[in-house]
Structure formats: structure tokens, C-alpha cells
Design a protein around this motif. Sequence first.
Motif, PDB file in Angstrom:
ATOM      1  N   PHE A  88       0.792  -0.986   0.271  1.00 47.97           N
ATOM      2  CA  PHE A  88      -0.417  -0.279   0.069  1.00 47.97           C
ATOM      3  C   PHE A  88       1.044   1.348   0.328  1.00 47.97           C
ATOM      4  O   PHE A  88       2.090   1.387   0.801  1.00 47.97           O
ATOM      5  N   ASN A  89       0.893   2.151  -0.417  1.00 46.47           N
ATOM      6  CA  ASN A  89       1.655   3.357  -0.145  1.00 46.47           C
ATOM      7  C   ASN A  89       1.462   3.948  -0.044  1.00 46.47           C
ATOM      8  O   ASN A  89       1.694   5.536  -0.964  1.00 46.47           O
ATOM      9  N   LYS A  90       0.389   4.143   0.435  1.00 45.31           N
ATOM     10  CA  LYS A  90      -0.083   5.885   1.332  1.00 45.31           C
ATOM     11  C   LYS A  90      -0.249   5.089   2.983  1.00 45.31           C
ATOM     12  O   LYS A  90       0.221   4.509   3.417  1.00 45.31           O
ATOM     13  N   GLN A  91       0.268   6.572   3.388  1.00 45.53           N
ATOM     14  CA  GLN A  91       0.397   6.537   4.929  1.00 45.53           C
ATOM     15  C   GLN A  91      -0.997   5.670   5.809  1.00 45.53           C
ATOM     16  O   GLN A  91      -1.978   6.807   4.940  1.00 45.53           O
ATOM     17  N   ILE A  92      -1.027   5.202   6.244  1.00 44.02           N
ATOM     18  CA  ILE A  92      -2.536   5.074   6.561  1.00 44.02           C
ATOM     19  C   ILE A  92      -2.247   5.789   8.708  1.00 44.02           C
ATOM     20  O   ILE A  92      -1.658   5.169   9.281  1.00 44.02           O
ATOM     21  N   THR A  93      -3.720   5.862   8.209  1.00 42.33           N
ATOM     22  CA  THR A  93      -3.797   7.172  10.373  1.00 42.33           C
ATOM     23  C   THR A  93      -4.629   6.009  10.870  1.00 42.33           C
ATOM     24  O   THR A  93      -5.814   5.772  10.851  1.00 42.33           O
ATOM     25  N   VAL A  94      -4.417   5.095  12.279  1.00 42.47           N
ATOM     26  CA  VAL A  94      -5.365   4.460  13.125  1.00 42.47           C
ATOM     27  C   VAL A  94      -5.547   6.191  13.892  1.00 42.47           C
ATOM     28  O   VAL A  94      -4.911   6.350  14.744  1.00 42.47           O
ATOM     29  N   ASN A 168     -11.379  12.299   5.198  1.00 42.97           N
ATOM     30  CA  ASN A 168     -11.024  10.727   4.517  1.00 42.97           C
ATOM     31  C   ASN A 168     -10.547  11.118   3.172  1.00 42.97           C
ATOM     32  O   ASN A 168      -9.890  10.384   2.502  1.00 42.97           O
ATOM     33  N   GLU A 169     -10.695  12.174   2.462  1.00 39.55           N
ATOM     34  CA  GLU A 169      -9.611  12.102   1.028  1.00 39.55           C
ATOM     35  C   GLU A 169      -8.592  12.738   1.357  1.00 39.55           C
ATOM     36  O   GLU A 169      -7.879  11.712   0.051  1.00 39.55           O
ATOM     37  N   LYS A 170      -8.255  12.915   2.083  1.00 40.44           N
ATOM     38  CA  LYS A 170      -7.108  13.597   2.348  1.00 40.44           C
ATOM     39  C   LYS A 170      -5.930  12.714   2.788  1.00 40.44           C
ATOM     40  O   LYS A 170      -4.701  12.111   3.041  1.00 40.44           O
ATOM     41  N   ILE A 171      -6.538  12.160   3.985  1.00 43.45           N
ATOM     42  CA  ILE A 171      -6.109  10.822   5.111  1.00 43.45           C
ATOM     43  C   ILE A 171      -7.032   9.720   4.799  1.00 43.45           C
ATOM     44  O   ILE A 171      -7.933   9.407   4.664  1.00 43.45           O
ATOM     45  N   PHE A 172      -5.629   7.866   4.907  1.00 43.53           N
ATOM     46  CA  PHE A 172      -6.364   7.135   4.641  1.00 43.53           C
ATOM     47  C   PHE A 172      -6.334   7.090   6.662  1.00 43.53           C
ATOM     48  O   PHE A 172      -5.558   6.478   7.016  1.00 43.53           O
ATOM     49  N   TYR A 385     -14.181  18.642  16.965  1.00 41.09           N
ATOM     50  CA  TYR A 385     -14.302  18.350  16.728  1.00 41.09           C
ATOM     51  C   TYR A 385     -12.695  18.885  15.504  1.00 41.09           C
ATOM     52  O   TYR A 385     -12.511  18.244  15.179  1.00 41.09           O
ATOM     53  N   ARG A 386     -13.355  20.682  15.537  1.00 44.59           N
ATOM     54  CA  ARG A 386     -12.916  20.704  15.009  1.00 44.59           C
ATOM     55  C   ARG A 386     -10.887  20.869  15.151  1.00 44.59           C
ATOM     56  O   ARG A 386     -10.670  21.307  14.201  1.00 44.59           O
ATOM     57  N   GLU A 387     -11.073  21.217  16.374  1.00 46.04           N
ATOM     58  CA  GLU A 387      -9.415  20.988  16.950  1.00 46.04           C
ATOM     59  C   GLU A 387      -8.863  19.394  16.542  1.00 46.04           C
ATOM     60  O   GLU A 387      -7.662  19.988  15.908  1.00 46.04           O
ATOM     61  N   LEU A 388      -9.784  18.875  16.318  1.00 52.16           N
ATOM     62  CA  LEU A 388      -9.036  17.540  16.027  1.00 52.16           C
ATOM     63  C   LEU A 388      -8.732  17.538  14.334  1.00 52.16           C
ATOM     64  O   LEU A 388      -8.270  17.392  13.533  1.00 52.16           O
ATOM     65  N   LYS A 389     -10.056  17.941  13.429  1.00 60.47           N
ATOM     66  CA  LYS A 389      -9.696  18.199  12.182  1.00 60.47           C
ATOM     67  C   LYS A 389      -8.525  18.649  11.443  1.00 60.47           C
ATOM     68  O   LYS A 389      -7.728  18.244  11.617  1.00 60.47           O
ATOM     69  N   GLU A 390      -8.361  19.880  12.389  1.00 63.98           N
ATOM     70  CA  GLU A 390      -7.000  21.186  11.595  1.00 63.98           C
ATOM     71  C   GLU A 390      -6.042  19.862  11.969  1.00 63.98           C
ATOM     72  O   GLU A 390      -4.605  19.404  12.134  1.00 63.98           O
ATOM     73  N   TYR A 391      -5.310  19.373  13.514  1.00 64.17           N
ATOM     74  CA  TYR A 391      -4.868  18.512  14.354  1.00 64.17           C
ATOM     75  C   TYR A 391      -4.025  17.431  13.020  1.00 64.17           C
ATOM     76  O   TYR A 391      -3.420  17.581  12.352  1.00 64.17           O
ATOM     77  N   LEU A 392      -5.567  16.943  12.463  1.00 61.84           N
ATOM     78  CA  LEU A 392      -5.129  15.518  12.059  1.00 61.84           C
ATOM     79  C   LEU A 392      -4.696  16.183  10.799  1.00 61.84           C
ATOM     80  O   LEU A 392      -3.784  15.417   9.447  1.00 61.84           O
ATOM     81  N   PHE A 393      -5.125  17.174   9.928  1.00 58.20           N
ATOM     82  CA  PHE A 393      -4.859  17.341   8.896  1.00 58.20           C
ATOM     83  C   PHE A 393      -3.271  18.746   8.863  1.00 58.20           C
ATOM     84  O   PHE A 393      -2.285  18.699   7.536  1.00 58.20           O
ATOM     85  N   SER A 394      -2.630  18.744   9.800  1.00 63.60           N
ATOM     86  CA  SER A 394      -1.114  19.574   9.736  1.00 63.60           C
ATOM     87  C   SER A 394      -0.640  18.258  10.091  1.00 63.60           C
ATOM     88  O   SER A 394       1.032  18.908  10.100  1.00 63.60           O
ATOM     89  N   GLU A 395      -0.340  17.635  10.330  1.00 60.19           N
ATOM     90  CA  GLU A 395       0.171  16.302  10.975  1.00 60.19           C
ATOM     91  C   GLU A 395       0.799  15.764   9.686  1.00 60.19           C
ATOM     92  O   GLU A 395       0.381  15.305   8.197  1.00 60.19           O
TER      93      GLU A 395
END
Length: 395
Positions: A88-94, A168-172, A385-395
Amino acid sequence: MEKEFIAGIDKLSKEEIACRVIRPYIGNEIPKNELERIVAETIYFDFPLRKIDQHIFSLELFHGPTLAFKDVGARFMSRCLGYFVKNFNKQITVLVATSGDTGGAVANGFYNVDGVEVVILYPSGKVSSVQELQLTTPGNNIKALEIEGSFDDCQKMVKQAFADKQLNEKIFLTSANSINVARWLPQQFYYFFAYQQWPEKDNTPVISVPSGNFGNICAGLLAHRSGLPVTHFIAACNANDVVTEYLATGNYVPAKSVATISNAMDVGDPSNFVRILELFNKEFRSLKKVMSSYSFSDEKTKEILGEVFREKKYLLDPHGAVGYGALNKYLQQHPGQKGIFLETAHPVKFYDVVEPVINEKVPMPQSVQDLLKLKKNSIKMRSDYRELKEYLFSE
Ligand SMILES: *Cc1c(COP(=O)(O)O)cnc(C)c1O
């Protein structure tokens, strides 16, 4: 499950049992030798059944690396994902919410797995110090978010993330909660290990399961459905008693979770309950025949813990104490039967609760002494949730 498998279970190794149990769910997705390796790495520790008295046995599920049963599911799942991620050539986030024990088990299971990033949300101030250090100290690919809120808040944020198209389009994203079958199905293993060690095969056991999100007991019910001989199941609950109430009244009323000393069971609306209903075609009566439930206050839990320590010389953790109490209550109403409770965590994991009850120090394994010297490393976040989203996007 074939009758011969159950009848001949004494002669099998635990690896053979586990492979036989999980194979139907894997099909050809993982080659045989890889599956054998994954299983062997998953269950490398012991699952002893200890006799407490004439009628009660403890199945100790805490001999894994993070001292709770969740090591089994987390290790199996991380290794399966590690196998698939190679192609799988994408990074997975659990992404995972924890009420205490899942976080540590998942952190340990996924630590340094290539291509996998783990984000753990836990409720600030509501997990034990050992639990908190287990999930905040590994570092590297393991990130711990300390949420100002309850477990339910954490779980809600995680669910929002899974439902967020843009994210989910950006992160798996994938889940490591017991909602994920890769974590949940292998929890069937130790019910078979328990039966293998059960001394009276002509008097099959009642099994009491300390329950929160109801993944563990659901795995037991599935094992039973596959042919494992069990007389009856008991869902042992703390003050979070929606299922106890459901079995008493037929009404399922989700509630806000309340904090207790058996914190890994502080769940107000258990995700796996729908799976249990499905197993019984949503028929209240057929479920009731197979499963009972009792709930215990913290006060009562401490009483049981102290009593069993003094009278049976066996040290329970708060979750096991609820399991023991429920089993004992059921057996009193059903003389002649015998049973097993699952001791789901090592008492040292909750030494802050246990020590004042027994008025003694709990002996600490070296691994825990070393852990307690470390400093936690968490990212504080509001339950938003907005804070979590921002965090996940910034990772
Ligand atoms: C998670 C956990 C439970 C509850 O298990 P569920 O599968 O959520 O019902 C019970 N005891 C301990 C120690 C746990 O970590």
C-alpha cells in the motif's frame, strides 16, 4: 466448528487453536504461513485459568505487554495491518478513542510499524497513571491527544472524523476500537483457551465478562455460536448499566457515561451492543436465555475486592472484581453450576485504587517501575471536533 475440534482440544497447542478459530474469517486474504506468524506473535504470553474456590475460576488475561486483555486484539490487528500496508503506498492513520486500556495496547501493538501513524484520544484525568503513561510515552509514530472531556466525547470526535468526507479524501483513516473486527474477532481465542483448561468437561462453565463497550463478551458469544460449550454468559457492569437495565426491562436507553474505578468499562452507549442483538436476530427472549447482567457500584466493587483478597488470597483488579461479583451472584441463584470470570487487567495497573482497599502495596513488576519513571507526552485538546480535524490536517 467441528465436534472433533472441541473434543480434541486438549491435545492442541494454543497456536493451533487460535489459527483454527480465526481462519474462517480470513479466507485467502492472508497466506497460511503469514497468519501463523501473526497468531504466534499475538499470543506469545500465557492465559492461565486459576482456581479461586470450588466453583469459581479466574481466566487471567493480563500477562501481555500492557497488562490487559486488549493486547490480544491490538497485537493481532497491528500485525494484520502491518502485513497489508506493505503493498500500500499511502500512509495509514489509526484513530482510536480509549477509556483507558485500548490506548496502551494499541500504542504498544503499533509502535514503529512502518507506514502507520497512530492517534489516540483519551479523557484527561479519567485514566489511571499506569494507563496514561503506557499511551503517552512510546512516542515516534504514536501520538496521544488528551481531551478535556469524557470517553464518550473522545469516541464522538473519532466517529465524526470517520464520517468527514473531506478528511477521508486526504488521509487514509482506520479504527482500532473494538468496532474494528480485526481487533474484535481474535478476542474469541481465549474463550477456547479457557475451555481447554476447564477441568470438568461434563459440567460446562458459566462465563462472566467485565463489560464496557461489549466487544469482549460479543466475541465470547460468537465463539459459543461457533460451537464452544458454555452454559451461560454474564455481562458484568459497573454503574454504567444500560445493558443490565435492558435485560431487566427490554428497553435500551443509552446514557451519558459516568466515571468509575473500573474505568475501562465507563461506556454509556456500547458500540458492540448492536452486534449482540444481531447475533440473536434482535430477539430479546433468545438473548435473555444466553446472557444475564448485573451491575455493581464502586462501593460494592471495593467490598468484593477486599473480601476476595482476605478470604481467597486472590488479588483482583477493579474490573475483575465486578466480573467476580457478577459470577458469584449468578452462581448463588444457580446451585450446582461453576464458572469462570475474565480477569481482564493486572491489579497493578490500578494500584492507586487497589492499595487503599487492601491496605497493602501491590508488588510492581520491573516494567511498571520503569514506566512510572517516564514523563507523559500528550497534546491537550478541547472536546471539539474542529480542533481534532485541524490537528489531523496539520500532521
Ligand atoms: C476494555 C476493558 C473492559 C471492557 O471490555 P469491552 O470489550 O469494552 O466490553 C474490561 N476490563 C478491562 C480491564 C478493559 O481494559
